[in-house]
Write an enzyme that holds these catalytic residues in place. Sequence first.
Site, PDB file in Angstrom:
ATOM      1  N   CYS A 197       3.280  -4.373   4.932  1.00 26.90           N
ATOM      2  CA  CYS A 197       2.988  -5.813   5.000  1.00 26.90           C
ATOM      3  C   CYS A 197       4.246  -6.667   5.035  1.00 26.90           C
ATOM      4  O   CYS A 197       4.189  -7.831   5.441  1.00 26.90           O
ATOM      5  CB  CYS A 197       2.085  -6.222   3.839  1.00 26.90           C
ATOM      6  SG  CYS A 197       2.846  -6.109   2.217  1.00 26.90           S
ATOM      7  N   GLY A 199      -0.145  -6.540  -4.537  1.00 26.37           N
ATOM      8  CA  GLY A 199      -1.327  -7.332  -4.240  1.00 26.37           C
ATOM      9  C   GLY A 199      -2.615  -6.658  -4.656  1.00 26.37           C
ATOM     10  O   GLY A 199      -3.490  -7.286  -5.264  1.00 26.37           O
TER      11      GLY A 199
END
Length: 248
Positions: A185, A40
Amino acid sequence: MSLSNEELQRYARHIVLPQVGGIGQRKLKAASVAIVGAGGIGSAVIPALAGAGVGRLTIIDDDLVELTNLHRQPLFRESDAGQLKAQLAANFARSLNSHVEVRPIQERIDAATAHRVLAGHDLVIDGSDNFATRLAVSDACVKLDVPLVSAAAVQFQGQVALFRSRPCYRCFVGDAFDTDECDNCAELGVLGALTATVGSFAALLAINTIVGIGEDQAGKVHLFDGERLGWRSIVIPTDSACRACAER
């Protein structure tokens, strides 16, 4: 290092900035940056640095693209599932800017490999998703005396910091995270737009550091709250007993 006529045209909006100019753009062209993680954060960092004209990019990631990545990793498409992220990210960067030399490394960095993989770079950006990798990268950067931009995002919280050997990332988080068992995450979740925000900030910090724009941000962590939509900064204290940087 000179700029070609095509590069002068490509980077015209940089060059007219008094803080960058031709000298700053040549600094970017001469720079070699290692990016740890094409996830990301890397999905924001890689286009920004390639577009800015950073001369040499090394993209380090051993993961394959999964469908769960796509909400926060716009470097990839549905059809890329199962393919190597590093190679796909390198292909993207090359297609964006043919003046940038891009090298993918499909390898997981750990304490045994970090020094070898990161040596020879002018700056490292770490967007990896676990503490063990982050600490291995930080320890290697301390030994190599290479500036490190560390960026992380989880749930609605982001952080970005620049380290110049001392204080180091280990001063910030301590020694308790030298394993892969800490939360990331995958367990906690992350808002897709948050990683783009944090990654773009990390890229800006890296560019400013290479060119020499603004005040030196070393030893300061910038924290972003994605719910309240605000940044704040804190100074990182040096750990006098840090086993990575105390001797420096």
